[in-house]
Design a protein around this motif. Structure first.
Motif, PDB file in Angstrom:
ATOM      1  N   ALA A 186       0.830  -1.201   0.000  1.00  0.00           N
ATOM      2  CA  ALA A 186       0.000   0.000   0.000  1.00  0.00           C
ATOM      3  C   ALA A 186       0.870   1.259   0.000  1.00  0.00           C
ATOM      4  CB  ALA A 186      -0.927   0.007   1.208  1.00  0.00           C
ATOM      5  N   LEU A 187       2.006   1.185   0.712  1.00  0.00           N
ATOM      6  CA  LEU A 187       2.927   2.326   0.745  1.00  0.00           C
ATOM      7  C   LEU A 187       3.531   2.551  -0.635  1.00  0.00           C
ATOM      8  CD1 LEU A 187       4.255   4.469   2.559  1.00  0.00           C
ATOM      9  CD2 LEU A 187       6.114   2.866   2.930  1.00  0.00           C
ATOM     10  N   PHE A 188       3.936   1.479  -1.297  1.00  0.00           N
ATOM     11  CA  PHE A 188       4.430   1.530  -2.673  1.00  0.00           C
ATOM     12  C   PHE A 188       3.439   2.254  -3.572  1.00  0.00           C
ATOM     13  CE2 PHE A 188       7.650  -2.008  -2.773  1.00  0.00           C
ATOM     14  CZ  PHE A 188       8.587  -1.319  -3.519  1.00  0.00           C
ATOM     15  N   PHE A 189       2.207   1.772  -3.513  1.00  0.00           N
ATOM     16  CA  PHE A 189       1.139   2.284  -4.358  1.00  0.00           C
ATOM     17  C   PHE A 189       0.932   3.780  -4.114  1.00  0.00           C
ATOM     18  CE2 PHE A 189      -3.288   3.095  -5.441  1.00  0.00           C
ATOM     19  CZ  PHE A 189      -3.366   2.523  -6.702  1.00  0.00           C
ATOM     20  N   ALA A 190       0.855   4.144  -2.851  1.00  0.00           N
ATOM     21  CA  ALA A 190       0.619   5.546  -2.492  1.00  0.00           C
ATOM     22  C   ALA A 190       1.800   6.419  -2.910  1.00  0.00           C
ATOM     23  CB  ALA A 190       0.378   5.666  -0.987  1.00  0.00           C
ATOM     24  N   TYR A 191       3.006   5.920  -2.677  1.00  0.00           N
ATOM     25  CA  TYR A 191       4.201   6.691  -3.036  1.00  0.00           C
ATOM     26  C   TYR A 191       4.235   6.953  -4.537  1.00  0.00           C
ATOM     27  CZ  TYR A 191       9.105   8.076  -3.373  1.00  0.00           C
ATOM     28  OH  TYR A 191      10.256   8.765  -3.627  1.00  0.00           O
ATOM     29  N   ASN A 192       3.981   5.894  -5.316  1.00  0.00           N
ATOM     30  CA  ASN A 192       4.032   6.023  -6.773  1.00  0.00           C
ATOM     31  C   ASN A 192       2.946   6.946  -7.303  1.00  0.00           C
ATOM     32  OD1 ASN A 192       6.317   4.469  -7.190  1.00  0.00           O
ATOM     33  ND2 ASN A 192       5.159   2.562  -7.205  1.00  0.00           N
ATOM     34  N   ALA A 193       1.815   6.972  -6.616  1.00  0.00           N
ATOM     35  CA  ALA A 193       0.732   7.858  -7.045  1.00  0.00           C
ATOM     36  C   ALA A 193       1.058   9.315  -6.706  1.00  0.00           C
ATOM     37  CB  ALA A 193      -0.574   7.446  -6.367  1.00  0.00           C
ATOM     38  N   LEU A 194       1.704   9.538  -5.569  1.00  0.00           N
ATOM     39  CA  LEU A 194       1.960  10.902  -5.095  1.00  0.00           C
ATOM     40  C   LEU A 194       3.207  11.533  -5.711  1.00  0.00           C
ATOM     41  CD1 LEU A 194       1.232  10.286  -1.307  1.00  0.00           C
ATOM     42  CD2 LEU A 194      -0.160  11.687  -2.836  1.00  0.00           C
ATOM     43  N   LYS A 195       4.146  10.704  -6.150  1.00  0.00           N
ATOM     44  CA  LYS A 195       5.443  11.242  -6.576  1.00  0.00           C
ATOM     45  C   LYS A 195       5.391  11.980  -7.915  1.00  0.00           C
ATOM     46  CE  LYS A 195       7.150   7.275  -9.168  1.00  0.00           C
ATOM     47  NZ  LYS A 195       8.100   6.162  -9.245  1.00  0.00           N
ATOM     48  N   SER A 196       4.397  11.658  -8.763  1.00  0.00           N
ATOM     49  CA  SER A 196       4.352  12.289 -10.082  1.00  0.00           C
ATOM     50  C   SER A 196       4.214  13.797  -9.931  1.00  0.00           C
ATOM     51  CB  SER A 196       3.217  11.711 -10.922  1.00  0.00           C
ATOM     52  OG  SER A 196       2.021  11.765 -10.203  1.00  0.00           O
ATOM     53  N   ASP A 197       4.812  14.533 -10.850  1.00  0.00           N
ATOM     54  CA  ASP A 197       4.833  15.999 -10.819  1.00  0.00           C
ATOM     55  C   ASP A 197       5.662  16.565  -9.670  1.00  0.00           C
ATOM     56  OD1 ASP A 197       3.217  16.090 -13.069  1.00  0.00           O
ATOM     57  OD2 ASP A 197       1.378  16.068 -11.875  1.00  0.00           O
ATOM     58  N   THR A 198       6.530  15.739  -9.081  1.00  0.00           N
ATOM     59  CA  THR A 198       7.478  16.267  -8.099  1.00  0.00           C
ATOM     60  C   THR A 198       8.880  15.938  -8.603  1.00  0.00           C
ATOM     61  OG1 THR A 198       7.823  14.288  -6.746  1.00  0.00           O
ATOM     62  CG2 THR A 198       5.852  15.598  -6.266  1.00  0.00           C
ATOM     63  N   ILE A 199       9.902  16.452  -7.908  1.00  0.00           N
ATOM     64  CA  ILE A 199      11.272  16.148  -8.322  1.00  0.00           C
ATOM     65  C   ILE A 199      11.617  14.688  -8.019  1.00  0.00           C
ATOM     66  CG2 ILE A 199      12.124  18.506  -8.077  1.00  0.00           C
ATOM     67  CD1 ILE A 199      13.366  17.601  -5.405  1.00  0.00           C
ATOM     68  N   ALA A 200      10.727  13.996  -7.323  1.00  0.00           N
ATOM     69  CA  ALA A 200      10.934  12.578  -7.042  1.00  0.00           C
ATOM     70  C   ALA A 200      10.118  11.710  -8.002  1.00  0.00           C
ATOM     71  CB  ALA A 200      10.559  12.262  -5.602  1.00  0.00           C
ATOM     72  N   GLY A 201       9.620  12.335  -9.072  1.00  0.00           N
ATOM     73  CA  GLY A 201       8.729  11.652 -10.005  1.00  0.00           C
ATOM     74  C   GLY A 201       9.297  10.387 -10.621  1.00  0.00           C
ATOM     75  N   GLU A 202      10.632  10.358 -10.807  1.00  0.00           N
ATOM     76  CA  GLU A 202      11.256   9.180 -11.423  1.00  0.00           C
ATOM     77  C   GLU A 202      11.879   8.254 -10.392  1.00  0.00           C
ATOM     78  OE1 GLU A 202      11.078   8.619 -14.758  1.00  0.00           O
ATOM     79  OE2 GLU A 202       9.793  10.406 -14.740  1.00  0.00           O
ATOM     80  N   SER A 203      11.701   8.550  -9.138  1.00  0.00           N
ATOM     81  CA  SER A 203      12.401   7.776  -8.105  1.00  0.00           C
ATOM     82  C   SER A 203      11.717   6.449  -7.825  1.00  0.00           C
ATOM     83  CB  SER A 203      12.466   8.585  -6.804  1.00  0.00           C
ATOM     84  OG  SER A 203      11.178   8.727  -6.251  1.00  0.00           O
ATOM     85  N   SER A 204      12.516   5.499  -7.380  1.00  0.00           N
ATOM     86  CA  SER A 204      11.924   4.234  -6.950  1.00  0.00           C
ATOM     87  C   SER A 204      12.033   4.111  -5.439  1.00  0.00           C
ATOM     88  CB  SER A 204      12.614   3.059  -7.643  1.00  0.00           C
ATOM     89  OG  SER A 204      14.006   3.185  -7.531  1.00  0.00           O
ATOM     90  N   LEU A 205      11.007   3.557  -4.863  1.00  0.00           N
ATOM     91  CA  LEU A 205      10.962   3.367  -3.418  1.00  0.00           C
ATOM     92  C   LEU A 205      11.450   1.962  -3.091  1.00  0.00           C
ATOM     93  CD1 LEU A 205      10.051   4.455  -0.638  1.00  0.00           C
ATOM     94  CD2 LEU A 205       7.811   3.454  -1.095  1.00  0.00           C
ATOM     95  N   ILE A 206      12.449   1.883  -2.218  1.00  0.00           N
ATOM     96  CA  ILE A 206      12.983   0.577  -1.832  1.00  0.00           C
ATOM     97  C   ILE A 206      12.646   0.342  -0.363  1.00  0.00           C
ATOM     98  CG2 ILE A 206      15.081  -0.807  -1.586  1.00  0.00           C
ATOM     99  CD1 ILE A 206      16.238   1.156  -3.814  1.00  0.00           C
ATOM    100  N   ILE A 207      11.852  -0.683  -0.133  1.00  0.00           N
ATOM    101  CA  ILE A 207      11.380  -0.940   1.229  1.00  0.00           C
ATOM    102  C   ILE A 207      12.123  -2.121   1.831  1.00  0.00           C
ATOM    103  CG2 ILE A 207       9.400  -1.674   2.618  1.00  0.00           C
ATOM    104  CD1 ILE A 207       7.605  -0.110   0.711  1.00  0.00           C
ATOM    105  N   ASN A 208      12.718  -1.889   2.967  1.00  0.00           N
ATOM    106  CA  ASN A 208      13.399  -2.952   3.704  1.00  0.00           C
ATOM    107  C   ASN A 208      12.520  -3.340   4.896  1.00  0.00           C
ATOM    108  OD1 ASN A 208      15.418  -4.638   4.756  1.00  0.00           O
ATOM    109  ND2 ASN A 208      16.253  -2.960   5.986  1.00  0.00           N
ATOM    110  N   GLU A 209      11.925  -4.503   4.818  1.00  0.00           N
ATOM    111  CA  GLU A 209      11.028  -4.917   5.900  1.00  0.00           C
ATOM    112  C   GLU A 209      11.824  -5.506   7.069  1.00  0.00           C
ATOM    113  OE1 GLU A 209       7.944  -7.484   4.412  1.00  0.00           O
ATOM    114  OE2 GLU A 209       6.739  -5.743   3.876  1.00  0.00           O
ATOM    115  N   ILE A 210      11.505  -5.041   8.251  1.00  0.00           N
ATOM    116  CA  ILE A 210      12.201  -5.490   9.453  1.00  0.00           C
ATOM    117  C   ILE A 210      11.310  -6.474  10.223  1.00  0.00           C
ATOM    118  CG2 ILE A 210      13.314  -4.729  11.589  1.00  0.00           C
ATOM    119  CD1 ILE A 210      14.547  -2.829   9.897  1.00  0.00           C
ATOM    120  N   ASP A 211      11.852  -7.630  10.479  1.00  0.00           N
ATOM    121  CA  ASP A 211      11.085  -8.629  11.226  1.00  0.00           C
ATOM    122  C   ASP A 211      10.846  -8.170  12.666  1.00  0.00           C
ATOM    123  OD1 ASP A 211      11.111 -10.224   9.016  1.00  0.00           O
ATOM    124  OD2 ASP A 211      12.725 -11.516   9.739  1.00  0.00           O
ATOM    125  N   ILE A 212       9.797  -8.663  13.231  1.00  0.00           N
ATOM    126  CA  ILE A 212       9.504  -8.350  14.630  1.00  0.00           C
ATOM    127  C   ILE A 212      10.415  -9.176  15.547  1.00  0.00           C
ATOM    128  CG2 ILE A 212       7.768  -8.495  16.468  1.00  0.00           C
ATOM    129  CD1 ILE A 212       5.631  -8.099  14.308  1.00  0.00           C
TER     130      ILE A 212
END
Ligand SMILES: [Zn+2]
Length: 114
Positions: A43-69
Motif C-alpha cells: 500500500a505504501l508503494f502504491f501511495a508513493y508512486n501515485a503521489l510522486k508524479s509531478d514532483t522532483i521525485a517523479g522518477e524515483s523508486s521506493l525501496i522498502i526494507n522490511e524489518i522482522d519483529i
C-alpha cells in the motif's frame, strides 16, 4: 488509508532534503518498515508512486526494507523473531506477555540523488 499520509510525509521529507542540498531529482529512496509498524508495504508503494508524479521525485523508486519483529518474553525471558505482522504468544512458553524490541520502525534511511 494510513499509508497515503505516511507516503506523503515521506515524500515531503525527501523533496525538502533534496532541495536543501541543491539536487534536482531523486533516483531512489530507501526506508525501513517494521512489520509491526502498521504500514503495509504494498500500500505504501502504491501511495508513493501515485503521489510522486509531478514532483522532483517523479522518477524515483521506493525501496522498502522490511524489518522482522523481535520480542522478548516477559515470563521466560527468551527472545524470538517472527515474520508475521503480529505476535500473539511466546513460541517457547506460550505466554502472551512480551516486549517488542524491534519491528515498529518507520525510518527514512537513504536518498539517492542525481
Ligand atoms: Zn516465553
Amino acid at each position: 488509508m494510513h499509508e497515503v499520509s505516511v507516503a506523503q510525509a515521506l515524500l515531503d521529507k525527501v523533496i525538502e532534503e533534496c532541495l536543501n542540498s541543491g539536487y534536482k531529482s531523486v533516483r531512489s529512496v530507501k526506508v525501513d518498515i517494521g512489520r509491526a509498524s502498521g504500514v503495509v508495504s504494498d500500500a505504501l508503494f502504491f501511495a508513493y508512486n501515485a503521489l510522486k508524479s509531478d514532483t522532483i521525485a517523479g522518477e524515483s523508486s521506493l525501496i522498502i526494507n522490511e524489518i522482522d519483529i523481535a520480542a522478548r518474553c516477559d515470563d521466560c525471558q527468551k527472545e524470538f523473531t517472527t515474520q508475521e505482522k503480529y505476535v500473539y504468544e511466546c513460541p517457547f512458553c506460550s505466554s502472551w506477555r512480551f516486549t517488542i524490541l524491534k519491528g515498529k520502525e518507520l525510518n527514512l534511511i537513504e536518498i539517492e540523488v542525481d
